[in-house]
Design an enzyme around this catalytic site. Structure first.
Site, PDB file in Angstrom:
ATOM      1  N   LYS A 172      -2.674  -7.274  15.987  1.00  0.00           N
ATOM      2  CA  LYS A 172      -1.861  -7.565  14.799  1.00  0.00           C
ATOM      3  C   LYS A 172      -0.619  -8.341  15.211  1.00  0.00           C
ATOM      4  O   LYS A 172       0.000  -8.043  16.248  1.00  0.00           O
ATOM      5  CB  LYS A 172      -1.483  -6.248  14.109  1.00  0.00           C
ATOM      6  CG  LYS A 172      -0.776  -6.427  12.770  1.00  0.00           C
ATOM      7  CD  LYS A 172      -0.530  -5.078  12.103  1.00  0.00           C
ATOM      8  CE  LYS A 172       0.182  -5.212  10.767  1.00  0.00           C
ATOM      9  NZ  LYS A 172       0.385  -3.920  10.104  1.00  0.00           N
ATOM     10  N   SER A 191      -1.099  -3.445   5.531  1.00  0.00           N
ATOM     11  CA  SER A 191      -0.750  -4.767   6.015  1.00  0.00           C
ATOM     12  C   SER A 191      -1.632  -5.240   7.180  1.00  0.00           C
ATOM     13  O   SER A 191      -1.599  -6.416   7.544  1.00  0.00           O
ATOM     14  CB  SER A 191       0.719  -4.760   6.475  1.00  0.00           C
ATOM     15  OG  SER A 191       0.926  -3.827   7.531  1.00  0.00           O
ATOM     16  N   SER A 202      -1.076   1.397   6.472  1.00  0.00           N
ATOM     17  CA  SER A 202      -1.459   0.017   6.759  1.00  0.00           C
ATOM     18  C   SER A 202      -2.564  -0.158   7.779  1.00  0.00           C
ATOM     19  O   SER A 202      -3.017  -1.271   8.004  1.00  0.00           O
ATOM     20  CB  SER A 202      -0.224  -0.780   7.197  1.00  0.00           C
ATOM     21  OG  SER A 202       0.654  -0.968   6.119  1.00  0.00           O
TER      22      SER A 202
END
Length: 493
Positions: free
Chosen positions: A80, A155, A179
């Protein structure tokens, strides 16, 4: 069957037998990215040169037969883009950091390198991890591999989509209010949010420091245990890191959960949860009962207040954490005639609408005259939510329920309604407020889209949490299903 659809343990066996090489695993990953990422758009940066150099070095080590190999030897991973990677662009999916290249690795990256994993690249996300759909990225929207008209969640949407689409063997994400687990549910993969403090946050670009945790997204529970083993543990560079022993998580996967006591909060199965989602979760709970677990309904009465408390706390911490982005030290610097103008214009140009909204909410909650009414009250509610968990865990081993109230919604469906979007995390947020571990595992489908089952454990109870989730997967096949584009020459199975 593509190597990308095999478990990490299977791949390691093939590597041990020298039937495959790390460069072959990497080339499969790069080929998949070339084939499908134009549709999914999970990657912000693909580091082909760096990954090939790392894999070639591991090839030489494998051929020599010298030394002990790391627990993730040769396995390509996606990261990420809010996790610091030395020499590799880290943008947080924001124009503010569009050209930012860190000079150090996050602790989890150092541990992945020590485990001899290969970093393929950086994955798309909601800007600064603020969002639940991946639609707030400053660059482009990632799409759900099961249906590109739908969001992958957020996210960590890029991380979940890359694993589901068969672009990487595993990925790292971060979880502030769901997330990791919410996109894992939407994309039909496994997502684990560890206990707060188990995995170092050093090098994770902070959103809300008391809530953020890094964790793995994988194809199955055994893979999640293997990745967690590599990244967990005390880190003196992180003041919130817990100095606790890290057990052997894979050895805990015995499949025997007889006598396990599972609580199902009625608040997690009530109004707002789609009927198909409730049905899939009830079917999953019957599987646990067939394996010898006891399942009982309980109440966690402060659940309804968790979302409001979370957004006050998270936005307040974001307001503080993002004050460092001032146009002076790093990132975007606007042309300006004065220092104050530099601050204002750099932040205005660099931050997107959702980030600005949360900074404003947090600044308001922390302002004179409102601090007691909002921020302190939210912290008191957080304590009540935590006590709900403590009281349930006095009698039960795990808590179960849906990961999300619905399956993945359509792209654009909620962009004009941020409050409804915020409520999408209502089932995952309490876990972060309490700091306990939780995992989302696939438990079926509704309308062709995956449904996730959330299991919640006691603090530092990852071993038991993984054991239960693994036992469930041993008795079901939902985690074996792949979207069509992730399969070689065939449709979803």
């Amino acid at each position: 069957m593509s190597l990308l659809n095999q478990s990490l343990s299977t791949l390691q066996t093939l590597l041990d037998k020298k039937e495959i090489k790390p460069t072959e695993l990497l080339e499969e990953s790069l080929a998949a990215i070339s084939r499908v990422d134009g549709q999914i758009r999970a990657f912000l940066t693909v580091d082909e040169e760096g990954a090939r150099a790392a894999a070639a070095g591991l090839d030489r080590e494998l051929a020599s037969g010298n030394g002990m190999r790391g627990p993730l030897f040769g396995l390509p991973a996606g990261i990420k883009d809010n996790i610091s990677t030395e020499g590799l662009r880290t943008t947080c999916a924001s124009r503010f950091l569009e050209k930012f290249v860190p000079v150090y690795d996050a602790t989890v990256m150092s541990r992945l390198k020590a485990a001899q994993a290969v970093t393929v690249g950086k994955l798309n996300m909601d800007e600064f991890a603020m969002g639940s759909s991946n639609e707030t990225s400053a660059f482009f929207i990632t799409r759900n591999p099961w249906n590109p008209e739908h969001v992958p969640g957020g996210s960590s949407g890029g991380s979940a989509a890359a694993v589901a689409a068969g672009e990487v063997y595993f990925a790292l994400g971060s979880d502030t209010g769901g997330s990791i687990r919410q996109p894992a549910s939407y994309c039909g993969v496994v997502g684990l949010k560890p206990t707060y403090g188990l995995v170092s946050r050093y090098g994770l670009v902070a959103f809300a420091s008391s809530l953020d945790q890094i964790g793995p997204l994988t194809k199955n529970v055994e893979d999640a245990a293997q990745v967690l083993q590599a990244i967990a543990g005390y880190d003196p560079m992180d003041s919130t890191s817990a100095n606790v022993a890290v057990p052997d998580y894979r050895r805990a996967l015995t499949g025997d959960i007889r006598g396990l006591r599972i609580a199902v909060p009625r608040e997690y199965m009530g109004e707002g949860v789609a009927e198909d989602v409730r049905t899939r979760v009830r079917e999953a709970l019957r599987v646990f009962e067939s394996l010898g677990a006891a399942v009982e309904e309980v109440s966690m009465p402060h659940t309804e207040y968790a979302t409001a408390a979370y957004y006050i706390i998270a936005c307040s911490e974001a307001s503080s954490n993002l004050s460092r982005f001032d146009g002076v030290r790093y990132g975007r610097r606007a042309a300006a005639g004065s220092l104050e103008e530099l601050y204002v214009k750099s932040r205005d140009e660099g931050f997107g609408q959702e980030v600005k909204r949360r900074i404003m909410l947090g600044t308001f909650a922390l302002s004179s005259g409102y601090f007691d009414a909002y921020y302190l009250k939210a912290q008191r509610v957080r304590t009540l939510v935590k006590r709900d968990f403590e009281q349930v865990f006095e009698k039960y081993d795990l808590i179960a329920g849906p990961t999300t109230p619905t399956t993945a919604f359509r792209i654009g469906e909620m962009t004009e309604d941020p409050l409804t979007m915020y409520l999408n995390d209502i089932l995952t947020i309490p876990v972060n407020l309490a700091g306990v571990p939780a995992i989302s595992v696939p438990c079926g489908f509704s309308g062709g889209l995956p449904v996730g089952l959330q299991l919640i454990g006691k603090p530092f109870g990852e071993a038991e949490l993984l054991k239960a989730a693994h036992a469930y997967q041993q008795s079901t096949d939902h985690h074996l299903k792949r979207p069509q584009l992730a399969l070689e020459g065939g449709g979803a199975r």
